[in-house]
Design an enzyme around this catalytic site. Structure first.
Site, mmCIF file in Angstrom:
data_model
loop_
_atom_site.group_PDB
_atom_site.id
_atom_site.type_symbol
_atom_site.label_atom_id
_atom_site.label_comp_id
_atom_site.label_asym_id
_atom_site.label_seq_id
_atom_site.Cartn_x
_atom_site.Cartn_y
_atom_site.Cartn_z
ATOM 1 N N PRO A 55 36.199 30.976 28.107
ATOM 2 C CA PRO A 55 37.014 30.016 27.568
ATOM 3 C C PRO A 55 36.343 28.425 28.130
ATOM 4 O O PRO A 55 36.150 28.320 29.177
ATOM 5 C CB PRO A 55 38.333 30.256 28.280
ATOM 6 C CG PRO A 55 38.106 31.451 28.785
ATOM 7 C CD PRO A 55 36.699 31.760 29.228
ATOM 8 N N MET A 56 36.201 27.872 27.275
ATOM 9 C CA MET A 56 35.551 26.441 27.582
ATOM 10 C C MET A 56 36.499 25.396 26.648
ATOM 11 O O MET A 56 36.815 25.356 25.571
ATOM 12 C CB MET A 56 34.299 26.248 27.109
ATOM 13 C CG MET A 56 33.582 26.949 28.206
ATOM 14 S SD MET A 56 31.572 26.652 27.826
ATOM 15 C CE MET A 56 31.315 27.737 26.367
ATOM 16 N N CYS A 105 39.445 27.309 36.760
ATOM 17 C CA CYS A 105 39.346 25.702 36.070
ATOM 18 C C CYS A 105 39.340 24.593 37.611
ATOM 19 O O CYS A 105 40.418 24.543 38.004
ATOM 20 C CB CYS A 105 40.442 25.079 35.199
ATOM 21 S SG CYS A 105 40.203 23.491 34.370
ATOM 22 N N ASP A 164 25.538 30.536 35.986
ATOM 23 C CA ASP A 164 23.942 30.382 35.659
ATOM 24 C C ASP A 164 23.374 31.616 35.012
ATOM 25 O O ASP A 164 22.544 31.924 35.225
ATOM 26 C CB ASP A 164 23.436 30.360 37.069
ATOM 27 C CG ASP A 164 23.735 29.076 38.007
ATOM 28 O OD1 ASP A 164 24.435 28.118 37.393
ATOM 29 O OD2 ASP A 164 23.374 28.905 39.148
#
Length: 388
Positions: free
Chosen positions: A31-32, A118, A222
């Site tokens: 989720p972004m 978050c 990453d």
């Protein structure tokens, strides 16, 4: 799409089980905020051939319960999305419970993910996101309410290692998750203080996997290429991967991920600029259709321009021009003026998006005094808007 034939060694990860749902290969779109809306999920899902799990951007429980107009749009899923996956943010167990029961009773989703990862100050200063697991009893109360309210819907959670190296919480949080009935855990191998800087600690993912063998553990951090995803699974023993910034301006990464996990050698996607331009226009078009206004869709798309063009020979003036377009015609016209025969740039499969650290953790007053006491955290700490 142009392709580059390459060997893709078999990964050791089996299909991922999220309650009744099988995710094969075990690849999840992170989720972004402002990114993983329905149009972007559509693009990623198309490139993956419908394989994988694609999670909505962060939905705040208060806004959902109050049926905020923007929030209700954000939880809209395309008819082809299966399973429908919502990520929830909340700091008040009662409000979280109401939101989860609303989702279950009104059939708004098939899977619920809880956001405890978050690092954004406006979230952590309220005690939410990656700040919350420090308060063990509060974490347990929220997870318990969510799992209870969800009924048959599976509940997962995403978290970070902790606030900083002196306040690590992920092992305690993992054990709480298991005890309260969470189906799977995703760990971003960074602390809140790191934000998106430095290198993700994959060893922490391995330690969590050893600590909670009862449920699947997914690794995050990453993963810039399909090879990175396979390496994470081999090195940590995790059950799957969560991909975030690596797919910014590169939704076709999910085609690579599927090929890699399936052990195929038929090709990874290496588009020419012409093919990238076509995806850009389609992305902007989907946004306009989703929002209901072409201009607003193109304006929302502006944030993606630099990610899509990363590494290509495009002059600064043209980049600026494309980043201020407000119509599909202007976007297409500008792109057509580029040298569209450019091949995929070498070395572009690396970091993208935010890559800097913050080293400053913003917390509620007195948050660190007691890792168990959660007095003073209530409904007033809930954010009233969704999308992060």
């Amino acid at each position: 799409m142009s392709t580059l034939t390459t060997s893709a060694p078999h990964a050791t990860a089996a299909p991922l089980r999220i309650g009744p749902h099988t995710v094969a290969p075990p690849v999840v779109l992170a989720p972004m905020a402002g990114i993983t809306n329905a149009p972007f999920r559509t693009l990623c899902r198309e490139f993956s051939g419908g394989k994988g799990l694609f999670v909505s951007e962060m939905i705040t429980t208060r806004a959902l319960v109050e049926r905020n107009e923007k929030t209700m749009q954000l939880i809209h899923f395309d008819a082809t999305e299966t399973p429908r996956s919502i990520q929830l943010y909340g700091v008040d167990p009662v409000t979280v419970g109401k939101a989860v029961r609303m989702i279950a009773e009104e059939d708004l989703a098939d899977h619920i993910d809880l956001n405890f990862g978050c690092p954004v100050p406006k979230v952590t200063r309220k005690g939410g996101g990656s700040a919350l697991p420090y308060k063990r009893n509060l974490l347990r109360a929220i997870v318990r309410e969510a799992v209870t309210g969800a009924g048959d819907l599976p509940v997962t959670m995403k978290m970070r290692k902790g606030l900083d190296d002196d306040h690590l919480t992920y092992l305690d949080a993992g054990r709480i998750a298991v005890e309260e009935g969470v189906t799977a855990i995703a760990l971003h191998g960074r602390t809140t203080a790191q934000h998106y800087g430095g290198t993700a600690d994959w060893d922490a993912i391995a330690r969590l996997k050893e600590h909670v063998p009862e449920i699947p553990v997914l690794g995050n951090g990453d993963i810039w290429s399909a090879e990175d995803a396979l390496r994470m699974v081999r090195e940590t023993g995790c059950d799957g991967v969560v991909v975030g910034r690596g797919c910014l301006g590169r939704p076709w990464l999910f085609a690579d991920l599927v090929a890699a996990f399936e052990g195929r050698t038929d090709s990874f996607v290496r588009p020419t600029l012409r093919e990238v331009a076509d995806v850009m226009v389609r992305h902007a078009t989907l946004l306009g259709e989703w929002i209901g206004d072409e201009a607003r869709g193109v304006i929302d798309f502006r944030k993606h321009v630099a990610w899509y063009l990363k590494g290509f020979a495009v002059g600064s003036e043209m980049r600026k021009r494309l980043a201020i377009t407000s119509s599909l015609e202007a976007l297409r016209t500008g792109l057509d003026e580029l040298d569209l025969d450019q091949p995929w740039p070498a070395g572009t499969d690396g970091p993208r998006g935010r890559t800097s650290g913050n080293n400053r953790v913003v917390l509620p007053d007195g948050w660190l005094k007691d890792p168990y006491d959660c007095a003073g955290v209530g409904a007033d700490a809930e954010l009233d808007t969704s999308g992060g």
